[in-house]
Design a protein around this motif. Sequence first.
Motif, PDB file in Angstrom:
ATOM      1  N   THR A  75       0.831  -1.193   0.000  1.00  0.00           N
ATOM      2  CA  THR A  75       0.000   0.000   0.000  1.00  0.00           C
ATOM      3  C   THR A  75       0.872   1.252   0.000  1.00  0.00           C
ATOM      4  OG1 THR A  75      -1.683  -1.159   1.299  1.00  0.00           O
ATOM      5  CG2 THR A  75      -1.819   1.244   1.234  1.00  0.00           C
ATOM      6  N   ARG A 102      -1.923  -0.778  -3.864  1.00  0.00           N
ATOM      7  CA  ARG A 102      -3.177  -0.100  -3.553  1.00  0.00           C
ATOM      8  C   ARG A 102      -2.820   1.317  -3.110  1.00  0.00           C
ATOM      9  NH1 ARG A 102      -7.437  -3.869  -0.400  1.00  0.00           N
ATOM     10  NH2 ARG A 102      -8.802  -2.307  -1.351  1.00  0.00           N
ATOM     11  N   GLU A 107      -8.016   4.717  -4.089  1.00  0.00           N
ATOM     12  CA  GLU A 107      -9.121   3.915  -3.563  1.00  0.00           C
ATOM     13  C   GLU A 107      -9.802   4.596  -2.384  1.00  0.00           C
ATOM     14  OE1 GLU A 107      -8.646  -0.334  -3.072  1.00  0.00           O
ATOM     15  OE2 GLU A 107      -6.725  -0.224  -4.146  1.00  0.00           O
ATOM     16  N   THR A 108      -9.046   5.397  -1.650  1.00  0.00           N
ATOM     17  CA  THR A 108      -9.636   6.143  -0.547  1.00  0.00           C
ATOM     18  C   THR A 108      -8.938   7.479  -0.418  1.00  0.00           C
ATOM     19  OG1 THR A 108     -10.289   6.080   1.796  1.00  0.00           O
ATOM     20  CG2 THR A 108      -8.109   5.225   1.249  1.00  0.00           C
ATOM     21  N   GLU A 122      -7.323   1.133   7.251  1.00  0.00           N
ATOM     22  CA  GLU A 122      -8.514   0.315   7.500  1.00  0.00           C
ATOM     23  C   GLU A 122      -9.346   0.200   6.226  1.00  0.00           C
ATOM     24  OE1 GLU A 122     -12.609   0.402  10.195  1.00  0.00           O
ATOM     25  OE2 GLU A 122     -10.947   1.759  10.676  1.00  0.00           O
ATOM     26  N   ARG A 123      -9.549   1.316   5.535  1.00  0.00           N
ATOM     27  CA  ARG A 123     -10.322   1.308   4.301  1.00  0.00           C
ATOM     28  C   ARG A 123      -9.629   0.509   3.201  1.00  0.00           C
ATOM     29  NH1 ARG A 123     -11.979   7.735   3.812  1.00  0.00           N
ATOM     30  NH2 ARG A 123     -13.535   7.794   5.491  1.00  0.00           N
ATOM     31  N   LEU A 124      -8.300   0.521   3.210  1.00  0.00           N
ATOM     32  CA  LEU A 124      -7.527  -0.178   2.179  1.00  0.00           C
ATOM     33  C   LEU A 124      -7.226  -1.621   2.566  1.00  0.00           C
ATOM     34  CD1 LEU A 124      -5.064   2.735   1.383  1.00  0.00           C
ATOM     35  CD2 LEU A 124      -6.753   1.780  -0.199  1.00  0.00           C
ATOM     36  N   GLU A 125      -7.718  -2.036   3.726  1.00  0.00           N
ATOM     37  CA  GLU A 125      -7.501  -3.398   4.220  1.00  0.00           C
ATOM     38  C   GLU A 125      -6.010  -3.726   4.270  1.00  0.00           C
ATOM     39  OE1 GLU A 125      -9.892  -5.462   1.294  1.00  0.00           O
ATOM     40  OE2 GLU A 125     -11.583  -5.546   2.683  1.00  0.00           O
ATOM     41  N   SER A 126      -5.255  -2.779   4.806  1.00  0.00           N
ATOM     42  CA  SER A 126      -3.812  -2.933   4.891  1.00  0.00           C
ATOM     43  C   SER A 126      -3.360  -2.704   6.332  1.00  0.00           C
ATOM     44  CB  SER A 126      -3.119  -1.947   3.947  1.00  0.00           C
ATOM     45  OG  SER A 126      -1.721  -2.172   3.903  1.00  0.00           O
ATOM     46  N   THR A 127      -2.075  -2.834   6.566  1.00  0.00           N
ATOM     47  CA  THR A 127      -1.495  -2.655   7.893  1.00  0.00           C
ATOM     48  C   THR A 127      -0.267  -1.759   7.791  1.00  0.00           C
ATOM     49  OG1 THR A 127      -0.173  -4.667   7.601  1.00  0.00           O
ATOM     50  CG2 THR A 127      -2.301  -4.900   8.732  1.00  0.00           C
TER      51      THR A 127
END
Length: 226
Positions: free
Chosen positions: A7, A115, A141-142, A164-169
């Motif tokens: 990301t 992403r 994406e966000t 959180e929105r990108l489903e990443s850490t």
Amino acid sequence: MTETIETVCFDLDDTLCTYSRGGDEVLAAAFDRAGVSQCWDIDAYYDRYRDYLEDSTDIRDLRRRCFGDLTVAAGEDRSIGEAVADAFAEVRAQESVEPLPGARRVVDQLGEEYRLGLITNGPPGMQQTKLEAIGLADRFETVVCAGYDAAAKPSAEPFDLALERLESTPDRAVYVGNSLASDVAGASAAGLRSVWIPATDSVPEQPTPAPEHTLESLEELVTPPW
């Protein structure tokens, strides 16, 4: 072991885009248009504007509050500061927003592999207008407008929300920005790796906080340093 980056998030102002005239020029023109002598400089505004993000309804309200307080602190009447804020908006409205060299190429290229998100201090409407003006409105994406969707940078909150929105850490993310105080500090607070691209040639030998990577220009990101 270092986790693989999946990301990439960006700052907007002075990282991907800039106005055709600097803030110092616009402020001088605003004081002139308001018919009063300039009693504080643009750095005073940049140092204070984050304090007004959460309580302001929009950028016009923010500037009137901030400019008013700065003018009172300089020993002048609040109404003068508010007049300068209105003049600043008028002058700014006549300016064009331009992409920084390589912005579209870098974002498009990184978007093929990572992403992408945008984390920017500023009102949603104004920031969206800038993205449209530089042709990047549909690339992320966000978009998190810190100070509105979450606390202002350098708080970790807007970074946490974007991931959180990108489903990443954080350990799989990197943040690209021009400000040590907002971007590098905020990324560090949230646990992201940071790429610092200074907006000026005046770069300290030992920047604080220290970014993981320092680049001379956005265009260098065509070969990611991570």
